[in-house]
Design a protein around this motif. Sequence first.
Motif, PDB file in Angstrom:
ATOM      1  N   PRO A  64      61.238  83.283  26.207  1.00  0.00           N
ATOM      2  CA  PRO A  64      59.529  82.769  27.710  1.00  0.00           C
ATOM      3  C   PRO A  64      59.765  83.643  28.651  1.00  0.00           C
ATOM      4  CG  PRO A  64      60.711  81.485  26.067  1.00  0.00           C
ATOM      5  CD  PRO A  64      61.644  81.985  25.798  1.00  0.00           C
ATOM      6  N   GLY A  65      59.235  84.048  29.619  1.00  0.00           N
ATOM      7  CA  GLY A  65      58.765  83.950  30.632  1.00  0.00           C
ATOM      8  C   GLY A  65      59.400  85.711  31.077  1.00  0.00           C
ATOM      9  N   SER A  66      59.981  86.125  30.106  1.00  0.00           N
ATOM     10  CA  SER A  66      60.226  87.356  31.121  1.00  0.00           C
ATOM     11  C   SER A  66      59.920  88.086  30.404  1.00  0.00           C
ATOM     12  CB  SER A  66      61.920  87.540  30.296  1.00  0.00           C
ATOM     13  OG  SER A  66      61.813  87.540  28.860  1.00  0.00           O
ATOM     14  N   ARG A  67      59.114  88.855  30.274  1.00  0.00           N
ATOM     15  CA  ARG A  67      57.778  89.699  29.332  1.00  0.00           C
ATOM     16  C   ARG A  67      56.583  89.481  28.924  1.00  0.00           C
ATOM     17  NH1 ARG A  67      61.797  92.703  31.084  1.00  0.00           N
ATOM     18  NH2 ARG A  67      62.995  94.221  29.708  1.00  0.00           N
ATOM     19  N   VAL A  68      56.177  90.729  29.550  1.00  0.00           N
ATOM     20  CA  VAL A  68      54.096  90.405  28.512  1.00  0.00           C
ATOM     21  C   VAL A  68      54.320  90.971  27.290  1.00  0.00           C
ATOM     22  CG1 VAL A  68      52.071  90.980  28.702  1.00  0.00           C
ATOM     23  CG2 VAL A  68      53.022  90.806  30.857  1.00  0.00           C
ATOM     24  N   HIS A  81      50.550  85.681  27.581  1.00  0.00           N
ATOM     25  CA  HIS A  81      50.850  86.599  26.519  1.00  0.00           C
ATOM     26  C   HIS A  81      52.472  87.151  27.097  1.00  0.00           C
ATOM     27  CE1 HIS A  81      48.044  87.358  24.407  1.00  0.00           C
ATOM     28  NE2 HIS A  81      46.990  87.875  26.120  1.00  0.00           N
ATOM     29  N   THR A  82      53.749  86.150  27.747  1.00  0.00           N
ATOM     30  CA  THR A  82      54.533  85.932  27.669  1.00  0.00           C
ATOM     31  C   THR A  82      55.695  84.645  27.562  1.00  0.00           C
ATOM     32  OG1 THR A  82      53.908  84.458  29.578  1.00  0.00           O
ATOM     33  CG2 THR A  82      54.151  86.973  30.491  1.00  0.00           C
ATOM     34  N   ALA A  83      55.196  84.740  25.904  1.00  0.00           N
ATOM     35  CA  ALA A  83      56.431  83.966  25.594  1.00  0.00           C
ATOM     36  C   ALA A  83      57.082  84.215  24.498  1.00  0.00           C
ATOM     37  CB  ALA A  83      54.803  82.709  24.528  1.00  0.00           C
ATOM     38  N   GLY A  84      57.369  85.717  25.050  1.00  0.00           N
ATOM     39  CA  GLY A  84      57.970  86.122  23.866  1.00  0.00           C
ATOM     40  C   GLY A  84      58.416  86.329  22.605  1.00  0.00           C
ATOM     41  N   ALA A  87      57.298  95.254  20.376  1.00  0.00           N
ATOM     42  CA  ALA A  87      58.737  95.288  21.282  1.00  0.00           C
ATOM     43  C   ALA A  87      59.547  94.714  21.640  1.00  0.00           C
ATOM     44  CB  ALA A  87      58.034  94.570  21.394  1.00  0.00           C
ATOM     45  N   THR A  88      60.795  94.943  22.747  1.00  0.00           N
ATOM     46  CA  THR A  88      63.036  94.287  22.598  1.00  0.00           C
ATOM     47  C   THR A  88      63.476  93.400  23.492  1.00  0.00           C
ATOM     48  OG1 THR A  88      64.557  95.602  22.213  1.00  0.00           O
ATOM     49  CG2 THR A  88      63.290  96.399  23.780  1.00  0.00           C
ATOM     50  N   VAL A  89      64.470  93.161  23.917  1.00  0.00           N
ATOM     51  CA  VAL A  89      65.582  92.173  24.421  1.00  0.00           C
ATOM     52  C   VAL A  89      65.246  91.730  25.465  1.00  0.00           C
ATOM     53  CG1 VAL A  89      67.470  94.147  22.752  1.00  0.00           C
ATOM     54  CG2 VAL A  89      66.145  94.725  25.141  1.00  0.00           C
ATOM     55  N   ALA A  90      66.125  91.644  25.956  1.00  0.00           N
ATOM     56  CA  ALA A  90      66.652  91.018  27.172  1.00  0.00           C
ATOM     57  C   ALA A  90      65.515  91.075  28.622  1.00  0.00           C
ATOM     58  CB  ALA A  90      67.997  90.020  27.503  1.00  0.00           C
ATOM     59  N   PRO A  91      65.412  90.249  29.901  1.00  0.00           N
ATOM     60  CA  PRO A  91      64.962  90.201  30.746  1.00  0.00           C
ATOM     61  C   PRO A  91      65.577  90.965  31.450  1.00  0.00           C
ATOM     62  CG  PRO A  91      65.831  88.007  30.613  1.00  0.00           C
ATOM     63  CD  PRO A  91      65.993  88.621  29.273  1.00  0.00           C
ATOM     64  N   LEU A  92      65.056  92.261  31.996  1.00  0.00           N
ATOM     65  CA  LEU A  92      65.440  92.798  32.982  1.00  0.00           C
ATOM     66  C   LEU A  92      64.429  93.228  34.415  1.00  0.00           C
ATOM     67  CD1 LEU A  92      65.813  96.191  30.960  1.00  0.00           C
ATOM     68  CD2 LEU A  92      67.158  94.400  31.475  1.00  0.00           C
ATOM     69  N   LEU A  93      63.109  92.411  34.796  1.00  0.00           N
ATOM     70  CA  LEU A  93      62.654  91.815  35.848  1.00  0.00           C
ATOM     71  C   LEU A  93      63.412  91.160  36.294  1.00  0.00           C
ATOM     72  CD1 LEU A  93      58.990  91.312  34.125  1.00  0.00           C
ATOM     73  CD2 LEU A  93      59.427  93.414  35.136  1.00  0.00           C
ATOM     74  N   PRO A  94      63.028  91.362  38.390  1.00  0.00           N
ATOM     75  CA  PRO A  94      63.642  90.609  38.977  1.00  0.00           C
ATOM     76  C   PRO A  94      62.880  89.566  39.098  1.00  0.00           C
ATOM     77  CG  PRO A  94      62.276  92.147  39.570  1.00  0.00           C
ATOM     78  CD  PRO A  94      62.251  92.523  38.465  1.00  0.00           C
ATOM     79  N   PRO A  95      63.051  87.865  39.210  1.00  0.00           N
ATOM     80  CA  PRO A  95      63.293  86.766  38.867  1.00  0.00           C
ATOM     81  C   PRO A  95      61.270  86.311  39.800  1.00  0.00           C
ATOM     82  CG  PRO A  95      64.783  86.950  40.341  1.00  0.00           C
ATOM     83  CD  PRO A  95      64.505  87.869  40.103  1.00  0.00           C
ATOM     84  N   VAL A  96      60.688  87.088  39.009  1.00  0.00           N
ATOM     85  CA  VAL A  96      59.327  86.847  40.408  1.00  0.00           C
ATOM     86  C   VAL A  96      58.276  85.843  38.872  1.00  0.00           C
ATOM     87  CG1 VAL A  96      57.459  88.157  40.311  1.00  0.00           C
ATOM     88  CG2 VAL A  96      59.176  89.968  40.409  1.00  0.00           C
TER      89      VAL A  96
END
Length: 648
Positions: free
Chosen positions: A186-190, A150-153, A5-14
């Motif tokens: 951390p907190g940006s991806r599952v 599972h969001t610790a990156g 799995a890859t890079v920077a957070p693209l999710l909105p601040p949920v």
Amino acid sequence: MTLAATVAPLLPPVSTVAAQTGSAVPDQPATGPMPRPMTREDLEPFVDGIMSQRLERDSIAGAAIAVVKDGAVLFEKGYGYADVERRTPVRADQTLFGVASISKTFTATAVMQLVEQGKLNLDADVQSYLDFPLRKDFPEPVTLRQLLTHTAGLQENGKDLLEAPETISDLGQFLRSHQLPQIFRPGSRVAYSNFGNSLAGYVVERVSGQPFAAYVADHILKPLGMAHSTFAAPVPADLAPLMSKEYKLSSEPPRPVEYLARRPAGGMYSTADDMARYMIAHLQDGAYGDARILEEATARTMHTIQWRARPDAPGIAVAFYQSAANGRFALAHGGDLSYQHSYLWLVPSERLGVFLIFNSSGTDMVRIRSAVWQSLLDRYLPPAGPLPEPAANAAQDARAVAGAYLTTRRAQTTILTLFSSLGTVDVTAHPDGSISVAGLTRYDGSPRTFWSDGKLMFREHNGEGHTVTFVTGASGRPDVMVVDSIAEYERQGAFNGHVLALLLAGAVAVLLAAALLWPISTLVRWRLKRPLRETMPLPVRRRRLAVNGVILVALVLIALVAIYVQALASLDLTVLSVRFDPAMRVFQVLAALVCLGALFTLWSAVIAWRRREGSILSRTGLSLVTLSLLVMAATIAGQHLLTPSLAY
């Protein structure tokens, strides 16, 4: 086994804690009355028919099921054999199976017990509970909440997956020595992580002062009367004779018992009857008879969705993840060892729990579990009401999300990065406005199809009610795909795993053709009574011989990769152990020689064209070989095959 799995957070601040408070069963549609009452008298012959057919057809040695309803065991039964050779039948109350990743929910339950005692804080920096420095590649702290969702990156971590029972390692020492770089903030991806859950288990060990297996036994298993369950490795002597054998196919000899080094994430052995007790406790918010493993408020927090890719998407609770149950809210967790496969579903609104486990991979394990669950749903919990019609812009949404995606559960900085990079998943838009996702099939083998609700949420209209949700990035383009709740993927650009695979296939074809042309050209020259070697100056001949040597090295490397992939496909997990490190170093030496050889071949090709050495045909062939070797060299460098570290 997946290497992901890859890079920077693209999710909105949920927020990772999208629902710290609120209903433990959010987004639950109103359910209609069950058209067929779920009774043992109706359930047993129905399940008997499914299981007898499936075990025989799919070459499964044995299985067990437990169904709980309204605080009691409604039905439990074993099918087939725990030991084929001795004809030992599976017994629901005695036969032990490896429940694999369902173990993660026990780890989370243990963490929540210590949270309610004030000894742990889900949002504190986990480093404060550890006795070794946790590797960090981002400034944000890693928390227990992130580890359990599972969001610790963390990237996929698979080395030394299994251990021999006589060499079981200390959990803390193992985790300390098997850390890998974070690949997401951390907190940006599952990004599903066995390492992360095991780290949470080690925190339990550290804070409680007990070995993890002993803590779970004292505070979860014993209160629930789960006398045939254990995290201990090896399995205690009184339980060892009750363990099921493990089979790839029922017609083949049994395989060795698997002991996972990351035990909190997948090391528990249990029976269907014991798992029934566990399901009842969770369905009753921590209570089982006179025992209580969690306070009601703690249990509800554990069952509340903690992470969503976006506010209207299915999400992840503490270890459990939201699942599909014909439109009803369900919590679930699956488990897979090499040869034992299980699933646990909880439907809180119906006070229903189902646990299913098989001791064999069979011919198609994934669809067997889905078939049993879907059959139960369709008979006893049919859809509560019609799903919304596809949106008017469904076809437009389908075209917008079509493309190639890569799982976030991947290796990204290790020697196994290449295997993850090649695992691209395609989303296909169909003329009727639906989409399908490669690999997502129904239990009958047909592809699952999904229609948009007009907001990039695609719902299944002909199955359990699975969803595929897309999240837009800063560009406004759908960049992230989430299948149900636990499987997240990132959109890939024009250069993706498919393109890489085509380039590598082309390179291999050219190098094989070049190698085959040597004897063929010699044979043709002999038949035509020409000199067996093309007349050329000695320096030119030496360069050509050196290039031929590079081609041979490259082909040997390709052959070794093919053998390695075949070993992984056949579940020979010794290739993922420290014992295989010397072979990995040999592999890296060959890879380095290919990289150097590619540069030498490029130099040779430039000289050949400048000096017009040999025929145009031979120079063209040399150029094709050069391009092929450069493709291999770029792949070796870009996919971290020369990384000094053999941690992966």
